[in-house]
Design a protein around this motif. Structure first.
Motif, PDB file in Angstrom:
ATOM      1  N   ILE A 169       0.710   9.611   6.699  1.00  9.47           N
ATOM      2  CA  ILE A 169      -0.100  10.242   7.740  1.00  9.47           C
ATOM      3  C   ILE A 169      -0.970  11.291   7.068  1.00  9.47           C
ATOM      4  O   ILE A 169      -0.608  11.832   6.010  1.00  9.47           O
ATOM      5  N   SER A 170      -2.122  11.573   7.641  1.00  8.16           N
ATOM      6  CA  SER A 170      -2.977  12.624   7.101  1.00  8.16           C
ATOM      7  C   SER A 170      -2.235  13.951   7.145  1.00  8.16           C
ATOM      8  O   SER A 170      -1.666  14.333   8.176  1.00  8.16           O
ATOM      9  N   THR A 171      -2.258  14.657   6.040  1.00  5.82           N
ATOM     10  CA  THR A 171      -1.568  15.947   5.973  1.00  5.82           C
ATOM     11  C   THR A 171      -2.137  16.918   7.012  1.00  5.82           C
ATOM     12  O   THR A 171      -1.400  17.719   7.597  1.00  5.82           O
ATOM     13  N   ILE A 191      -1.543   2.688  13.140  1.00  8.42           N
ATOM     14  CA  ILE A 191      -2.600   1.790  12.676  1.00  8.42           C
ATOM     15  C   ILE A 191      -1.925   0.519  12.156  1.00  8.42           C
ATOM     16  O   ILE A 191      -1.154   0.559  11.198  1.00  8.42           O
ATOM     17  N   ILE A 192      -2.218  -0.597  12.807  1.00 10.66           N
ATOM     18  CA  ILE A 192      -1.536  -1.858  12.524  1.00 10.66           C
ATOM     19  C   ILE A 192      -2.521  -2.846  11.901  1.00 10.66           C
ATOM     20  O   ILE A 192      -3.659  -2.979  12.368  1.00 10.66           O
ATOM     21  N   LEU A 193      -2.066  -3.529  10.873  1.00 15.33           N
ATOM     22  CA  LEU A 193      -2.871  -4.562  10.217  1.00 15.33           C
ATOM     23  C   LEU A 193      -2.568  -5.902  10.873  1.00 15.33           C
ATOM     24  O   LEU A 193      -1.424  -6.348  10.895  1.00 15.33           O
ATOM     25  N   GLU A 224      -8.434   4.013   5.474  1.00 11.76           N
ATOM     26  CA  GLU A 224      -9.469   4.981   5.815  1.00 11.76           C
ATOM     27  C   GLU A 224      -9.214   5.633   7.168  1.00 11.76           C
ATOM     28  O   GLU A 224      -9.405   6.849   7.334  1.00 11.76           O
ATOM     29  N   LEU A 225      -8.779   4.866   8.145  1.00  9.14           N
ATOM     30  CA  LEU A 225      -8.460   5.429   9.460  1.00  9.14           C
ATOM     31  C   LEU A 225      -7.335   6.465   9.353  1.00  9.14           C
ATOM     32  O   LEU A 225      -7.381   7.521   9.999  1.00  9.14           O
ATOM     33  N   ILE A 226      -6.333   6.135   8.549  1.00 15.23           N
ATOM     34  CA  ILE A 226      -5.225   7.078   8.359  1.00 15.23           C
ATOM     35  C   ILE A 226      -5.723   8.329   7.635  1.00 15.23           C
ATOM     36  O   ILE A 226      -5.374   9.463   8.004  1.00 15.23           O
ATOM     37  N   MET A 227      -6.553   8.146   6.617  1.00 17.71           N
ATOM     38  CA  MET A 227      -7.105   9.287   5.881  1.00 17.71           C
ATOM     39  C   MET A 227      -7.889  10.217   6.799  1.00 17.71           C
ATOM     40  O   MET A 227      -7.868  11.441   6.647  1.00 17.71           O
ATOM     41  N   LEU A 249      -2.534  12.843   1.869  1.00 18.54           N
ATOM     42  CA  LEU A 249      -1.619  12.100   2.724  1.00 18.54           C
ATOM     43  C   LEU A 249      -0.201  12.608   2.507  1.00 18.54           C
ATOM     44  O   LEU A 249       0.133  13.080   1.416  1.00 18.54           O
ATOM     45  N   THR A 250       0.611  12.484   3.537  1.00 23.18           N
ATOM     46  CA  THR A 250       2.020  12.871   3.451  1.00 23.18           C
ATOM     47  C   THR A 250       2.885  11.661   3.776  1.00 23.18           C
ATOM     48  O   THR A 250       2.623  10.931   4.733  1.00 23.18           O
TER      49      THR A 250
END
Length: 291
Positions: A169-171, A191-193, A224-227, A249-250
């Motif tokens: 997850i984004s920190t 976020i699912i692939l 990128e979405l997670i970032m 990211l964490t």
């Protein structure tokens, strides 16, 4: 009825539209439409319904296509055998790679191998979950690099390496959280692939029940979405190790979300003969050249 017409129908079904089939076959869209129309008129049947944006097989079309696939598969096997007999060395080897594989490791292996076989062209397809094996079953590729297949088929497979899937997850998204819990994760998008299979059963892996979600079709876009803080999700460790080191990211684990070690296999259709380059590639992978 001609083989060309059957291959045209196969391309339309697999690619999802007349235009995409035309691009795949390197033909004009009118020629694709005419090939289908002539076949339908010859036998007075409707193979495709044109009522929707994308063409779909009619009931007659599904029966017809199921039989046609058997002929197409036998033709491709005969074509491959004839090519091997006439040339000795394969002109092309097609490989599908699952997105969860350690892609950089796999690509390095393939680059090193095919640099020693310049007469054989390497074609790559990147797929997700069941889509990787579906390409192999359909004869679109000669080799799949994927987690263990979940469908019954005449596969020959060998374990070649491992990959670790971790949840990140984004920190910035959790800077005010003392501890990330399943309750917290359910309040944000997972976020699912999306599984890229078109026909065989799709796989949902690592989905947190009750969570909101966003579905994407590309691993890079998912990252990128997670970032950007739009959600959280599982990614291969090798893809995010730099972002973890820089604390962008964490890594997270909860009661329900855990790291997963995934065994990666090289898989082929055991019913098809191997040419000399394919055989050498298979042997090199068995020897542990990838992992």
């Amino acid at each position: 009825m001609t083989l060309e017409q059957l291959l045209t129908i196969d391309a339309i079904v697999k690619e999802g539209s007349f235009k995409a089939a035309a691009d795949y076959l390197h033909k004009s869209q009118p020629s694709i439409s005419m090939a289908v129309k002539k076949l339908e008129e010859e036998y007075q049947i409707n193979l495709f319904s044109r009522d929707e944006y994308r063409p779909s097989l009619t009931a007659d079309g599904r029966v017809f296509y199921d039989k046609a696939k058997l002929l197409i598969r036998e033709f491709r096997e005969l074509e491959a055998l004839a090519e091997q007999m006439s040339k000795g060395v394969e002109s092309e080897i097609r490989v599908s790679i699952d997105a969860v594989s350690p892609v950089s490791l796999v690509l390095k292996f393939l680059k090193d191998f095919f640099s020693k076989h310049p007469a054989t062209r390497l074609t790559l397809k990147f797929e997700v979950l069941s889509g990787t094996i579906e390409r192999l079953i359909d004869g679109d590729v000669n080799i799949a690099i994927t987690p263990k297949p979940q469908v019954e088929y005449t596969f020959d497979s060998r374990s070649i390496t491992m990959t670790k899937m971790i949840t990140v997850i984004s920190t910035q998204l959790i800077k005010d959280e003392e501890k990330v819990t399943d309750v917290f994760l359910r309040s944000h998008n997972q976020i699912i692939l999306a599984d890229s299979a078109r026909r065989i059963a799709k796989i949902n892996s690592g989905v947190l029940a009750g969570s909101k979600s966003l579905t994407v079709t590309d691993m890079g876009f998912k990252k990128e979405l997670i970032m950007q803080g739009l959600g959280w999700g599982g990614l291969p460790y090798g893809l995010v190790k730099d972002e973890l080191a820089s604390k962008k990211l964490t890594r997270i684990e909860t009661a329900l979300i855990k790291d997963r070690d995934i065994e990666i296999f090289i898989v082929r259709d055991a019913s098809k003969p191997m040419g000399p380059v394919m055989k050498e590639l298979w042997e090199r992978a068995e020897e542990g050249a990838i992992g």
